[in-house]
Design a protein around this motif. Structure first.
Motif, PDB file in Angstrom:
ATOM      1  N   ASP A 212      -3.063  -2.672  -6.832  1.00 24.73           N
ATOM      2  CA  ASP A 212      -3.462  -3.312  -7.450  1.00 24.73           C
ATOM      3  C   ASP A 212      -2.714  -4.231  -8.296  1.00 24.73           C
ATOM      4  O   ASP A 212      -1.417  -3.958  -8.040  1.00 24.73           O
ATOM      5  CB  ASP A 212      -4.386  -2.389  -9.398  1.00 24.73           C
ATOM      6  N   LYS A 215      -5.240  -6.665 -10.591  1.00 22.15           N
ATOM      7  CA  LYS A 215      -6.292  -5.849 -11.217  1.00 22.15           C
ATOM      8  C   LYS A 215      -8.135  -6.300 -10.804  1.00 22.15           C
ATOM      9  O   LYS A 215      -9.006  -6.234 -12.005  1.00 22.15           O
ATOM     10  CB  LYS A 215      -6.607  -5.566 -12.955  1.00 22.15           C
ATOM     11  N   GLU A 217     -11.268  -5.424  -8.428  1.00 20.68           N
ATOM     12  CA  GLU A 217     -12.202  -5.357  -7.874  1.00 20.68           C
ATOM     13  C   GLU A 217     -12.680  -5.444  -6.354  1.00 20.68           C
ATOM     14  O   GLU A 217     -14.204  -6.082  -5.622  1.00 20.68           O
ATOM     15  CB  GLU A 217     -13.603  -4.833  -9.021  1.00 20.68           C
ATOM     16  N   HIS A 226      -9.800   2.221   1.016  1.00 18.06           N
ATOM     17  CA  HIS A 226      -9.344   3.040  -0.293  1.00 18.06           C
ATOM     18  C   HIS A 226      -8.896   2.512  -1.437  1.00 18.06           C
ATOM     19  O   HIS A 226      -7.526   1.651  -0.981  1.00 18.06           O
ATOM     20  CB  HIS A 226      -8.625   4.682   0.913  1.00 18.06           C
ATOM     21  N   LEU A 227      -8.915   2.218  -1.954  1.00 12.91           N
ATOM     22  CA  LEU A 227      -8.024   2.298  -3.465  1.00 12.91           C
ATOM     23  C   LEU A 227      -7.153   3.022  -3.633  1.00 12.91           C
ATOM     24  O   LEU A 227      -7.432   4.303  -4.210  1.00 12.91           O
ATOM     25  CB  LEU A 227      -8.486   1.524  -5.224  1.00 12.91           C
ATOM     26  N   TYR A 228      -5.983   2.500  -3.710  1.00 10.11           N
ATOM     27  CA  TYR A 228      -4.702   3.466  -4.264  1.00 10.11           C
ATOM     28  C   TYR A 228      -4.738   4.013  -5.578  1.00 10.11           C
ATOM     29  O   TYR A 228      -3.902   4.999  -5.691  1.00 10.11           O
ATOM     30  CB  TYR A 228      -3.354   2.842  -3.954  1.00 10.11           C
ATOM     31  N   ARG A 229      -4.982   3.336  -6.566  1.00  5.24           N
ATOM     32  CA  ARG A 229      -5.171   3.619  -7.740  1.00  5.24           C
ATOM     33  C   ARG A 229      -5.744   5.038  -7.750  1.00  5.24           C
ATOM     34  O   ARG A 229      -5.861   5.980  -8.978  1.00  5.24           O
ATOM     35  CB  ARG A 229      -5.645   3.567  -8.931  1.00  5.24           C
ATOM     36  N   SER A 230      -6.757   5.200  -6.773  1.00  2.07           N
ATOM     37  CA  SER A 230      -7.762   6.601  -6.857  1.00  2.07           C
ATOM     38  C   SER A 230      -6.736   7.889  -5.960  1.00  2.07           C
ATOM     39  O   SER A 230      -6.886   8.960  -6.711  1.00  2.07           O
ATOM     40  CB  SER A 230      -9.146   5.781  -6.430  1.00  2.07           C
ATOM     41  N   LEU A 231      -6.777   7.222  -5.123  1.00  2.00           N
ATOM     42  CA  LEU A 231      -5.635   8.264  -4.215  1.00  2.00           C
ATOM     43  C   LEU A 231      -4.447   8.167  -4.702  1.00  2.00           C
ATOM     44  O   LEU A 231      -4.448  10.267  -4.457  1.00  2.00           O
ATOM     45  CB  LEU A 231      -5.228   7.388  -2.317  1.00  2.00           C
ATOM     46  N   ARG A 232      -3.392   7.809  -5.349  1.00  2.00           N
ATOM     47  CA  ARG A 232      -2.765   8.497  -6.065  1.00  2.00           C
ATOM     48  C   ARG A 232      -2.659   9.700  -7.572  1.00  2.00           C
ATOM     49  O   ARG A 232      -1.856  10.431  -7.578  1.00  2.00           O
ATOM     50  CB  ARG A 232      -1.753   7.486  -6.615  1.00  2.00           C
ATOM     51  N   SER A 233      -3.194   9.527  -7.756  1.00  3.38           N
ATOM     52  CA  SER A 233      -4.197  10.340  -8.955  1.00  3.38           C
ATOM     53  C   SER A 233      -4.190  11.868  -7.897  1.00  3.38           C
ATOM     54  O   SER A 233      -4.264  12.417  -9.200  1.00  3.38           O
ATOM     55  CB  SER A 233      -5.302  10.321  -9.842  1.00  3.38           C
ATOM     56  N   ASN A 234      -4.625  12.212  -7.310  1.00  9.40           N
ATOM     57  CA  ASN A 234      -4.985  13.471  -6.687  1.00  9.40           C
ATOM     58  C   ASN A 234      -3.526  13.953  -5.604  1.00  9.40           C
ATOM     59  O   ASN A 234      -4.030  14.983  -4.985  1.00  9.40           O
ATOM     60  CB  ASN A 234      -5.963  13.480  -5.815  1.00  9.40           C
TER      61      ASN A 234
END
Length: 641
Positions: A212, A215, A217, A226-234
């Protein structure tokens, strides 16, 4: 303030000298191998090297037997000290948004990104391509690659889709790290759109990680994006650093090859870190409370060496700025220095000339008293520009380190040491301790005073490992086989050495005209032109002439408030003829709003050549930082003469 405009030698201020890391001229007398062994010992090695240097140029090995990790040296070892909560990066976006990462914060984010890369199948035998703007996430991605021992391939975020595609495929990258966009001069630069356009053609990419920035889409390609903000949460917040050998590659960086096609230069881990860590510490005299700003983009070697690795190795605070230097107005750089208390500014002669063109009133409106050291990189700087920088920005109190080096050398090779060497405006000074550079004549003999070719004559730790896909021996042929009787590194730059051993770099050796049998250095003419009060920048090329062989064409950028007139043309012609001689007669003058430049500030002369010769096909424009410069040039054609 006392003007130094007429001074040819300027001494460093005594208070600066007294507090500096190095203020003893005997540093130049140290044995080179011993010097670099001591500098390598300042790094954290998992396995100490068995030998500092082995082999002969160009096939040298530095720090054989040693293992280490670049990310650990830039981050983890500082967490054991007071630097844990010190600012590692201070960032300001073009719209004024700010972020601060302490060393602890940066370590945490790098570990998370590294764990994401592991999930995506990062492999040490492959190169991860990074296509990002000047934001902290770019640095985080670089260090995440280094943490895993995976070499990175950073591509300047302003490149075209075609230029990006060429470099991805040449590197064979399967993973690409990018972002949804960037801000530039009040507009959104379509980073992700360039990526998607590039990847419409045949390519090697299997995974795209999108960070991001705006910000947005962005539309995603299923299975690839792959959006990094989704990957980093896991993923976990810790990632053990992977040890690599000193001679394992840290990164790949592309330069224009002899045939015009991009060539990937490979740099090692141990030798490169040793070289940039030492030069950053001693050339910039880094102190604990410095706020250090290298204005170069991280997509270039200046950004790698002195925007990321050098500062972080030394536990410094890096300042990063995303936008243009004149947005929203021409006070932006000076506001940044004042607001963030920047103490060291390392920039290009191109930007300095822009400052001069805009006028002294802009820096004079701001408190620049935090500055204590200034630096120049990217191309030779004229004495007038040097003195303007010294007087107007540094107020006569800040030493200037004018540096020479290349993507291939990895680290600064020529410079004054700010507390040791008297400064000569326009001269890069002497070889950095532990290095040896000489001036050769056309036969490969050393010139002790006078003109010749700048040449590196002994090994240095950040020597390139070579070129990627170099089955035909292009690396040795281009850089090491210039002279039959001596093995030395050919820089391609002409230079002069004076009686004091100071070196004056004059630009590429092929920037020489042959007019009526006389060889005329282009840089000499350009320096003469820029001494006129109306001229902000000048670039010269030669075009074919039936009688004289070549004639001189000058491209001129005027300072604000000056206008192109026939009277000015005649004045400039007379100035050059008077200072250099009748042989330096300018045949044609072309006024333009700007010159075509690379991101490192170098004028692209082949484009000027094409314009001067009236050619429609000017070739590849992907290396340009300002593609609009060609439109600016063409609007003045046909010429005013």
């Amino acid at each position: 303030m006392v003007s130094n405009r007429k001074r040819s030698i300027i001494m460093p201020p005594q208070p600066f000298v007294a507090a500096a890391h190095i203020n003893d001229p005997m540093v130049y007398q140290q044995d080179a191998v011993d010097f670099w062994a001591a500098r390598a010992a300042e790094l954290s090695w998992t396995t100490p090297p068995k030998q500092t240097l082995s082999g002969e140029m160009p096939n040298c090995t530095w720090f054989s037997g040693g293992t280490l990790n670049a990310s650990y040296n830039c981050l983890d070892r500082h967490l054991k000290t007071h630097r844990k909560n010190k600012a590692a990066i201070i960032f300001e976006g073009e719209h004024g948004d700010t972020r601060v990462y302490t060393y602890k914060d940066l370590h945490r984010e790098v570990c998370r990104f590294a764990n994401v890369l592991k999930q995506m199948g990062a492999n040490r035998s492959e190169y991860i391509t990074i296509f990002m703007p000047m934001i902290p996430d770019t640095v985080i991605a670089m260090l995440a690659c280094a943490r895993l021992g995976v070499p990175h391939n950073v591509i300047f975020g302003g490149f075209s889709a075609q230029a990006l595609l060429e470099r991805i495929n040449d590197a064979g990258s399967k993973i690409l790290i990018t972002c949804d966009g960037a801000y530039r001069k009040g507009r959104i630069f379509p980073v992700i759109e360039n990526v998607n356009q590039a990847l419409e053609s045949e390519n090697t990419i299997e995974t795209v990680i999108i960070v991001d920035r705006i910000k947005g889409e962005p539309p995603l390609v299923y299975g690839r994006d792959h959006l990094y903000r989704s990957l980093r949460s896991n993923v976990a917040f810790d990632c053990p650093p992977v040890d690599v050998k000193a001679e394992d590659p840290l990164f790949l960086l592309y330069v224009s090859g002899p045939d015009g096609a991009p060539k990937g230069v490979l740099h090692s881990t141990g030798g490169y870190l040793t070289g940039v860590g030492a030069t950053h510490k001693y050339v910039f005299d880094i102190e604990e409370d410095d706020v250090y700003w290298c204005t170069a983009d991280v997509g270039w070697i200046s950004g790698h060496s002195y925007g990321v690795y050098g500062p972080l190795l030394n536990g410094a605070t890096i300042f990063m700025y995303e936008g243009a230097p004149d947005y929203p107005d021409k006070t932006r750089c000076w506001k940044l220095i004042e607001n963030h208390g920047i103490t060291i500014m390392y920039t290009t002669p191109t930007l300095i000339r822009s400052f001069i063109k805009w006028g002294e009133e802009f820096p004079q409106k701001h408190d620049l008293s935090s500055l204590r050291l200034l630096g120049s990189v990217g191309e030779p700087i004229s004495s007038d520009s040097w003195l303007w920088f010294y007087d107007v920005v540094g107020k006569g109190l800040c030493p200037i380190v004018d540096t020479w080096w290349q993507t291939e050398t990895g680290m600064i090779m020529l410079t004054t040491l700010p507390a040791v060497s008297p400064m000569k405006p326009g001269s890069t000074g002497k070889p950095f301790p532990g290095t040896m550079l000489e001036i050769f004549d056309e036969k490969g003999k050393t010139v002790t005073e006078g003109q010749g070719v700048l040449t590196i004559t002994q090994p240095w730790p950040s020597m390139p490992l070579g070129l990627l896909h170099d089955d035909g021996g292009l690396y040795e042929k281009t850089y090491w086989k210039r002279w039959k009787n001596r093995t030395a590194y050919y820089t391609g730059d002409g230079a002069r050495i004076d009686k004091d051993g100071y070196i004056w770099v004059g630009g590429r050796i092929d920037d020489v005209l042959n007019i009526s049998g006389h060889r005329l250095g282009i840089s000499e003419v350009e320096n003469c032109l820029t001494k006129h009060e109306a001229v902000a920048e000048a670039a010269c090329v030669g075009i074919p002439h039936d009688i004289k062989g070549q004639v001189l064409v000058a491209f001129i950028v005027l300072k604000d408030g000056y206008f192109a007139t026939r009277s000015l043309i005649e004045t400039l012609r007379s100035l050059v003829a008077e200072k250099i001689g009748a042989i330096a007669q300018i045949s044609e003058v072309i006024f333009t709003a700007e010159l075509p430049k690379t991101q490192t500030g170098k004028t692209v002369r082949r484009l000027l050549q094409a314009v001067a010769e009236g050619k429609d096909d000017v070739g590849d424009l992907s290396i340009l930082a300002n593609p609009g410069a060609l439109d600016s040039l063409r609007q003045f054609l046909p010429r005013s003469l």
